[in-house]
Design an enzyme around this catalytic site. Structure first.
Site, PDB file in Angstrom:
ATOM      1  CE1 TYR A  14      -3.636   2.609   0.563  1.00  0.00           C
ATOM      2  CE2 TYR A  14      -2.006   3.592   2.024  1.00  0.00           C
ATOM      3  CZ  TYR A  14      -3.183   3.680   1.301  1.00  0.00           C
ATOM      4  OH  TYR A  14      -3.884   4.860   1.303  1.00  0.00           O
ATOM      5  CG  ASP A  46       5.540   4.439   1.465  1.00  0.00           C
ATOM      6  OD1 ASP A  46       5.591   5.198   2.454  1.00  0.00           O
ATOM      7  OD2 ASP A  46       4.483   4.187   0.868  1.00  0.00           O
TER       8      ASP A  46
HETATM    9  C1  LIG Z   1      -0.811   6.130   4.778  1.00  0.00           C
HETATM   10  C2  LIG Z   1       0.228   5.714   3.833  1.00  0.00           C
HETATM   11  C3  LIG Z   1       0.448   6.424   2.637  1.00  0.00           C
HETATM   12  C4  LIG Z   1      -0.424   7.567   2.200  1.00  0.00           C
HETATM   13  O1  LIG Z   1      -0.339   8.661   3.025  1.00  0.00           O
HETATM   14  P1  LIG Z   1      -1.504   9.784   2.977  1.00  0.00           P
HETATM   15  O2  LIG Z   1      -0.996  10.873   3.849  1.00  0.00           O
HETATM   16  O3  LIG Z   1      -2.741   9.120   3.496  1.00  0.00           O
HETATM   17  O4  LIG Z   1      -1.657  10.187   1.558  1.00  0.00           O
HETATM   18  C5  LIG Z   1       1.488   6.020   1.821  1.00  0.00           C
HETATM   19  N1  LIG Z   1       2.266   4.978   2.153  1.00  0.00           N
HETATM   20  C6  LIG Z   1       2.090   4.270   3.281  1.00  0.00           C
HETATM   21  C7  LIG Z   1       3.005   3.138   3.588  1.00  0.00           C
HETATM   22  C8  LIG Z   1       1.052   4.609   4.154  1.00  0.00           C
HETATM   23  O5  LIG Z   1       0.852   3.871   5.263  1.00  0.00           O
END
Ligand SMILES: *Cc1c(COP(=O)(O)O)cnc(C)c1O
Length: 399
Positions: free
Chosen positions: A133, A223
């Site tokens: 995700y 990420d």
């Molecule tokens: C929550 C999340 C996102 C997205 O962040 P937002 O601020 O909701 O756009 C991206 N990557 C990971 C791993 C996340 O947990």
């Protein structure tokens, strides 16, 4: 009217209306509950922290926001310096944005353009993980692999520019061998895949990924929007294996204001540094480097360091392991624990139906999804509060 997230509005249950919040506690008009979700994993210092509130107030007395196009200011400069200093290796070049999804978009754009700037236009593919995700915008949905999002992407048909692999080394090696010349990056949620089901995997996968990325000259993107700032028990997973690009969000501001950052190393930055305007990074969110958000982030990092948050997270993990030791049920597939995250995966999602209301009655706010009942508590939680969260989870299976 409000259109709520991830909800079928026709059948949605009325959300709890919050009137006040302090520490780990959320208050409704006549009830209180511990936020075991930390407002989507972001509020690591708890609510109404006097120093975070003060940081925002004093900046607001000065100015709340000015654009970064043609202007700059002390809070954003200080935050960029602090991050460059604090983050491992030469992750020094900070591109700010307003949310995690946008920050991931920026990372993917950087990776693609890095090679285009070098004249390598065949490296169009992104390698990512199954159950990944990375956000809700279109490119992040594509590199993600969340079953709940597939329906909308199916309208496009299969995407030739993304390859998904599981977190095992043979799949990783095979894909690099076959496709390395077309890959611009490998993007991962390191060690802990959050919204894809709190899946945990071994560091050896990331170490091998780093080696292969070096061998075949592919950029490695972490990420850490969810895992950053201690959630896995490490400050950043990037402290263990160094990526080329690191994405931070969620807890960056202690969850006080939405903000995110894409941090590139020198090599990536140098790939854009040129006399040619066409080689510039063409991106610029309106609210990037927002002064209130930068002030909150600076204070949040200061608290994280000064109050030794890593020891707080170790304590949370220790208590969680003690409490969950030997806890089983035929309906449970697995109990997983890493740092400040605990997840009970059940075989059948129907088992979790009604849990949210049950938890509410026990004074805990929880938001299970699919087969996953989890807690990611604020790090300032005390032992009694943490036990209340964990015992509520267990009690559901003992009714
Ligand atoms: C929550 C999340 C996102 C997205 O962040 P937002 O601020 O909701 O756009 C991206 N990557 C990971 C791993 C996340 O947990």
């Amino acid at each position: 009217m409000i259109w709520y997230p991830y909800q079928q509005m026709k059948t949605m249950k009325e959300p709890y209306k919050i009137t006040d919040a302090q520490g780990v506690w959320l208050y409704t008009k006549d009830h209180r509950m511990i936020d075991s979700v930390s407002s989507w994993w972001s509020v690591i210092h708890g609510y109404k922290h006097p120093l975070l509130t003060e940081a925002i107030k004093s900046q607001a007395d000065c100015f709340s926001h000015v654009m970064l196009g043609g202007l700059t200011h002390e809070p954003v400069q200080k935050l960029a310096d602090k991050l460059a200093d604090w983050l491992p290796g030469d992750l020094d070049c900070c591109f700010f944005s307003d949310s995690g999804s946008v920050a991931v978009e920026v990372a993917l754009k950087m990776a693609l353009q890095y090679y285009v700037n070098r004249g390598e236009i065949k490296r169009t593919k992104v390698l990512s993980l199954t159950h990944a995700y990375h956000g809700d915008t279109f490119k992040t949905m594509e590199v993600g692999d969340d079953e709940d999002y597939h329906f909308i992407l199916e309208a496009y048909g299969p995407n030739p520019n993304v390859i998904h692999i599981p977190t095992d080394i043979p799949s990783l090696e095979k894909t690099f061998e076959l496709c390395h010349s077309e890959l611009n990056c490998l993007i991962v949620e390191p060690l802990l895949q959050g919204a894809g089901g709190m899946r945990m995997y071994d560091i050896s996968f990331l170490k091998r990924a780093r080696e292969l990325c070096d061998l075949y000259d592919v950029l490695l993107i972490f990420d850490e929007v969810a895992t950053g700032f201690g959630r896995t028990g490490n400050r950043f997973v990037a402290d263990l294996v160094l990526p080329d690009i690191l994405v931070l969000g969620k807890a960056l501001t202690g969850g006080y204001i939405g903000h995110a950052v894409t941090v590139a190393n020198k090599k990536v930055y140098d790939g854009f540094y040129d006399n040619d305007q066409n080689k510039a990074l063409m991106h610029g969110p309106t609210f990037m480097g927002n002064a209130l958000a930068c002030s909150a982030a600076l204070k949040s990092i200061e608290l994280f360091e000064q109050e030794d948050y890593l020891s707080k997270i170790r304590r949370i993990e220790k208590i969680t392991r003690q409490e969950m030791k030997g806890f089983t049920d035929p309906r449970i597939k697995e109990v997983r624990i890493m740092g400040g995250c605990v997840c009970i995966e059940v075989h059948d999602p129907a088992v979790l139906q009604g849990y949210q209301q049950f938890a509410f009655e026990q004074g805990v706010f929880s938001r299970p999804f699919l087969n996953y009942l989890y807690a990611m508590v604020p790090y300032i939680i005390n032992e009694a509060e943490l036990l209340q969260v964990l015992r509520t989870m267990k009690a559901w299976f003992r009714r």
